[in-house]
Design a protein around this motif. Structure first.
Motif, PDB file in Angstrom:
ATOM      1  N   ILE A 117      -3.773   2.665  24.850  1.00 29.29           N
ATOM      2  CA  ILE A 117      -4.894   2.884  25.765  1.00 29.29           C
ATOM      3  C   ILE A 117      -5.641   1.571  25.958  1.00 29.29           C
ATOM      4  CG2 ILE A 117      -6.591   3.465  23.977  1.00 29.29           C
ATOM      5  CD1 ILE A 117      -7.440   5.789  25.725  1.00 29.29           C
ATOM      6  N   CYS A 118      -6.261   1.409  27.130  1.00 31.66           N
ATOM      7  CA  CYS A 118      -7.096   0.230  27.362  1.00 31.66           C
ATOM      8  C   CYS A 118      -8.546   0.640  27.086  1.00 31.66           C
ATOM      9  CB  CYS A 118      -6.932  -0.252  28.793  1.00 31.66           C
ATOM     10  SG  CYS A 118      -8.282  -1.275  29.372  1.00 31.66           S
ATOM     11  N   ALA A 119      -9.213  -0.105  26.215  1.00 28.10           N
ATOM     12  CA  ALA A 119     -10.564   0.292  25.794  1.00 28.10           C
ATOM     13  C   ALA A 119     -11.515   0.370  26.987  1.00 28.10           C
ATOM     14  CB  ALA A 119     -11.081  -0.691  24.755  1.00 28.10           C
ATOM     15  N   ARG A 120     -11.362  -0.561  27.941  1.00 29.36           N
ATOM     16  CA  ARG A 120     -12.300  -0.564  29.069  1.00 29.36           C
ATOM     17  C   ARG A 120     -11.998   0.549  30.067  1.00 29.36           C
ATOM     18  NH1 ARG A 120     -13.017  -6.594  30.995  1.00 29.36           N
ATOM     19  NH2 ARG A 120     -14.098  -5.550  32.701  1.00 29.36           N
ATOM     20  N   CYS A 121     -10.684   0.841  30.267  1.00 28.58           N
ATOM     21  CA  CYS A 121     -10.327   1.989  31.115  1.00 28.58           C
ATOM     22  C   CYS A 121     -10.926   3.250  30.497  1.00 28.58           C
ATOM     23  CB  CYS A 121      -8.813   2.149  31.213  1.00 28.58           C
ATOM     24  SG  CYS A 121      -8.010   0.958  32.281  1.00 28.58           S
ATOM     25  N   ALA A 122     -10.820   3.349  29.138  1.00 25.26           N
ATOM     26  CA  ALA A 122     -11.317   4.546  28.447  1.00 25.26           C
ATOM     27  C   ALA A 122     -12.818   4.699  28.649  1.00 25.26           C
ATOM     28  CB  ALA A 122     -10.981   4.462  26.959  1.00 25.26           C
ATOM     29  N   THR A 164       0.754   3.324  33.586  1.00 22.83           N
ATOM     30  CA  THR A 164       0.815   1.856  33.598  1.00 22.83           C
ATOM     31  C   THR A 164       0.550   1.241  32.225  1.00 22.83           C
ATOM     32  OG1 THR A 164      -1.427   1.999  34.421  1.00 22.83           O
ATOM     33  CG2 THR A 164       0.269   1.472  36.012  1.00 22.83           C
ATOM     34  N   HIS A 165       0.039   2.049  31.267  1.00 21.37           N
ATOM     35  CA  HIS A 165      -0.167   1.517  29.916  1.00 21.37           C
ATOM     36  C   HIS A 165       1.051   1.761  29.034  1.00 21.37           C
ATOM     37  CE1 HIS A 165      -4.810   1.890  30.474  1.00 21.37           C
ATOM     38  NE2 HIS A 165      -4.289   0.886  31.144  1.00 21.37           N
ATOM     39  N   HIS A 166       2.062   2.453  29.570  1.00 21.95           N
ATOM     40  CA  HIS A 166       3.223   2.791  28.749  1.00 21.95           C
ATOM     41  C   HIS A 166       4.506   2.195  29.296  1.00 21.95           C
ATOM     42  CE1 HIS A 166       0.170   5.623  27.414  1.00 21.95           C
ATOM     43  NE2 HIS A 166       0.809   5.602  26.266  1.00 21.95           N
ATOM     44  N   CYS A 172      -0.772  -5.344  27.820  1.00 27.69           N
ATOM     45  CA  CYS A 172      -2.162  -5.502  28.242  1.00 27.69           C
ATOM     46  C   CYS A 172      -2.405  -4.677  29.503  1.00 27.69           C
ATOM     47  CB  CYS A 172      -2.488  -6.972  28.481  1.00 27.69           C
ATOM     48  SG  CYS A 172      -1.671  -7.666  29.899  1.00 27.69           S
ATOM     49  N   CYS A 173      -3.669  -4.399  29.774  1.00 26.39           N
ATOM     50  CA  CYS A 173      -4.022  -3.623  30.959  1.00 26.39           C
ATOM     51  C   CYS A 173      -3.995  -4.563  32.165  1.00 26.39           C
ATOM     52  CB  CYS A 173      -5.408  -3.026  30.774  1.00 26.39           C
ATOM     53  SG  CYS A 173      -6.019  -2.195  32.240  1.00 26.39           S
ATOM     54  N   ALA A 174      -3.217  -4.189  33.178  1.00 27.06           N
ATOM     55  CA  ALA A 174      -3.094  -5.075  34.340  1.00 27.06           C
ATOM     56  C   ALA A 174      -4.411  -5.141  35.105  1.00 27.06           C
ATOM     57  CB  ALA A 174      -1.978  -4.584  35.251  1.00 27.06           C
ATOM     58  N   LYS A 175      -5.222  -4.104  34.987  1.00 34.41           N
ATOM     59  CA  LYS A 175      -6.478  -4.071  35.733  1.00 34.41           C
ATOM     60  C   LYS A 175      -7.550  -4.916  35.037  1.00 34.41           C
ATOM     61  CE  LYS A 175      -9.882  -0.721  37.387  1.00 34.41           C
ATOM     62  NZ  LYS A 175     -10.337   0.664  37.189  1.00 34.41           N
ATOM     63  N   HIS A 176      -7.686  -4.734  33.720  1.00 36.55           N
ATOM     64  CA  HIS A 176      -8.766  -5.416  33.009  1.00 36.55           C
ATOM     65  C   HIS A 176      -8.317  -6.680  32.280  1.00 36.55           C
ATOM     66  CE1 HIS A 176     -10.452  -1.223  33.272  1.00 36.55           C
ATOM     67  NE2 HIS A 176     -11.402  -1.958  33.819  1.00 36.55           N
ATOM     68  N   GLY A 177      -7.006  -6.844  32.129  1.00 35.47           N
ATOM     69  CA  GLY A 177      -6.499  -8.053  31.479  1.00 35.47           C
ATOM     70  C   GLY A 177      -6.802  -8.124  29.994  1.00 35.47           C
TER      71      GLY A 177
END
Ligand SMILES: [Zn+2]
Length: 631
Positions: free
Chosen positions: A133-138, A153-155, A161-166
């Motif tokens: 999981i991406c902490a910021r997406c969460a 996209t996280h799997h 890494c999260c492509a949105k938040h980097g």
């Protein structure tokens, strides 16, 4: 029993959230309705009491659609495959026949052997992704939805890494390590982000993997894909040498340098596997296209050759007319903008030809030019006002861009303006707007690292610093060559001062050690012949041997001390006589000959033995006599 269970209509049916995995949705469904009888739930959902839920490629979809009926968030198994599994990510790397087989298994079967068919098991990259999981997406999810969920996209394989938040993804669980593998694990919100720097290459790879997933490309014939790779390699000048064949070792080196030795991925060892000169996957990918290779490998090559999935799709379309009939949807510079008001499918509005560019621009609060750029990238036909910019010309410009030519020279050779080239570049190569900023940030970081290492290791010159910071050197060489050159030139100016050797002192020291070594060898109870080699070995071996010319006294002393074959044979005869005398045996010639252990007895040796037997002095006296002989 399973078909009737849970005997009632479920009170809560959650929505399928944007980019949500089917595994995640079922997990939320099970939790929201408190379906605790696990085996019964699994049998009801999948028609198989022993089925294991699959995180990224859930099977039994036809059964699932039947039991959910109108409660299902999507109407057909195909819609589930497209929207809530990772299958669209794999499809462009499969042949049409394999695509049919995979879709059949996903709909009807339990997904057994599925990942082997798809090449996920190949190259041992690991078939099951961890739940992450991406902490910021969460945080964003918790604020807007009150809960968080597993995203597709996280799997994606190899994406960390999260492509949105980097930022780096947090691993929350591994299905393989859970005792009850039929349990649906849900993510926990409010986790602290992982404290790890995410490099540009890691981010770029995540972006590319995202693009494949969202592009929904059709399956591609392996030979057609190979020819697209070959044309791109040709354009970059890789097929010229050796009669049009690819120089694999050189290409392998280039890829390693391009990806900074894969330092940024956990799969580094597996990617570098192969013979000493060529990475194994690269050869398989280009020489044996029918063999399954993991999508990670395809993506690395695509990233190097095309830089974007849109350009790759275009290259494949170039090679086949059949391909262009199918829906090729490219990625837009900012897919989130396109999403507004169009549900989970960002491409829907862009592809809807009933909407004019102007109407779409008003709806999305974008300029008409932006919409036109997006539609061009998506392959949507647009009434071309400027007749001179034909599709052929655009393709030629894209090919030149793929070949890495400069904008100015492309503009000159294709008779277009530089801004046209830039626009095409932007449309087909999907450069994120913030990329120059990231590049600048990365440049500052890399320069600082290089300076740090230099300040510590400048005495060793460029090579020492480069050995220590290989990845940084490679990055700077690619992106900041002038600066790097200015730095290395300064380094090279550091005069190399080798301390001069004081040979006289060294020789004196070695002479003392030589005496000790000789005594040690000569007084051993059953010793071997004392040779120069054996003596020098005791002093440091080759280090001393190569410098004997600088130490003449040592050389002379070594020559004195080393024993000839005859002298050593005489020593053995003396020794045999001593032993026999000590044991109180008679010293007959035959007995001495046997005790001495000499193979070939010359007349001279026999004479010497007889002499020793006849005139043997008391043994202690002879010992002294023998020692003196070497001094
Ligand atoms: Zn994120």
């Amino acid at each position: 029993m399973a078909d009737q269970w849970p005997n009632r209509r479920l009170p809560t049916i959650p929505d399928l959230l944007p980019d949500e995995l089917l595994y995640s949705w079922i997990g939320r469904l099970v939790t929201a309705n408190a379906l605790h009888a696990r085996k019964d739930t699994i049998e009801w959902l999948f028609g198989d009491r022993y089925a294991i839920p699959c995180i990224d490629l859930q099977g039994h979809l036809t059964h699932l659609c039947q039991v959910l009926g109108t409660d299902a968030p999507l109407r057909s198994p195909n819609a589930f495959i497209e929207t809530s599994t990772l299958y669209p990510y794999h499809r462009p790397f499969l042949s049409p026949s394999r695509d049919e087989a995979v879709v059949r298994i996903l709909k009807e079967g339990g997904a057994k052997g599925l990942k082997t068919i798809m090449g996920r098991v190949a190259n041992r990259f690991g078939a099951t992704p961890p739940l992450q999981i991406c902490a910021r997406c969460a945080v964003e999810d918790m604020a807007s939805l009150g809960e968080t969920y597993w995203r597709r996209t996280h799997h994606l394989p190899g994406v960390s890494c999260c492509a949105k938040h980097g930022i780096a993804l947090t691993i929350q669980a591994r299905q393989a390590l859970v005792t009850d593998r039929q349990k649906f694990i849900l993510p926990v919100g409010g986790v602290a982000p992982v404290q790890r720097d995410v490099g540009q290459l890691e981010r770029r790879f995540a972006r590319l993997a995202n693009e494949v997933l969202l592009a929904k490309l059709p399956p591609v014939d392996p030979w057609q894909r190979r020819s697209a790779y070959f044309h791109a390699l040709e354009a970059r000048g890789w097929c010229r040498a050796r009669g049009g064949r690819i120089d694999f070792p050189a290409l392998s080196r280039e890829l390693k340098q391009h990806y900074e030795d894969f330092q940024w991925t956990v799969h580094r060892e597996r990617l570098l596997a192969g013979d000493s000169s060529t990475m194994a996957w690269l050869r398989t990918l280009l020489s044996r296209p029918r063999v399954s290779v993991h999508p990670i490998c395809h993506l690395l090559l695509i990233g190097y050759l095309f830089n974007s999935i849109a350009a790759f799709a275009l290259a494949i379309r170039d090679d086949s007319d059949e391909f262009s009939d199918r829906s090729v949807v490219a990625i837009y510079p900012n897919a989130d903008d396109a999403k507004k008001g169009f549900g989970s499918d960002p491409g829907l509005a862009i592809r809807d030809v009933s909407l004019s560019c102007r109407a779409l621009a008003t709806m999305l609060h974008r300029s008409v030019t932006t919409i036109v750029t997006w539609r061009r990238a998506a392959g949507v036909p647009i009434a071309e006002r400027r007749k001179w910019l034909t599709p052929e010309k655009v393709r030629a410009v894209v090919r030149a861009l793929v070949a890495g030519k400069r904008h100015k020279s492309i503009a000159q050779s294709h008779h277009v303006s530089i801004s046209t080239v830039s626009r095409i570049h932007k449309a087909y190569f999907n450069q994120a707007k913030h990329e120059p900023m990231l590049l600048e940030k990365e440049r500052v970081r890399r320069r600082r690292h290089w300076m740090n290492v230099t300040s510590r290791m400048s005495k060793g010159g460029v090579n020492a610093v480069r050995n220590r910071a290989g990845a940084t050197y490679a990055w700077l060489y690619r992106h900041d060559r002038e600066w790097l050159r200015s730095q290395t030139q300064v380094l090279r100016c550091v005069p190399k001062r080798r301390p001069r050797v004081d040979w006289a002192t060294r020789e004196a020291g070695l002479l003392v050690r030589l005496e000790i070594e000789f005594k040690h060898l000569a007084t051993a109870s059953s010793r071997r012949r004392i040779t120069t080699t054996r003596l020098v070995a005791g002093l440091g071996g080759d280090n001393v041997r190569v410098h004997l010319r600088q130490m003449p006294r040592l050389k002379a002393r070594l020559a004195e001390m080393s024993e000839s074959v005859e002298a050593f044979q005489q020593y053995r005869i003396d020794n045999a006589v001593d032993r026999l005398t000590y044991q109180g045996k008679s010293c007959d010639l035959w007995r001495v000959q046997r005790a001495a252990g000499i193979k070939v007895w010359t007349a001279m040796l026999r004479r010497y033995a007889q002499e020793v037997i006849e005139h043997r002095p008391p043994s202690q006296a002879r010992m002294n006599h023998r020692r003196c002989r070497y001094h």
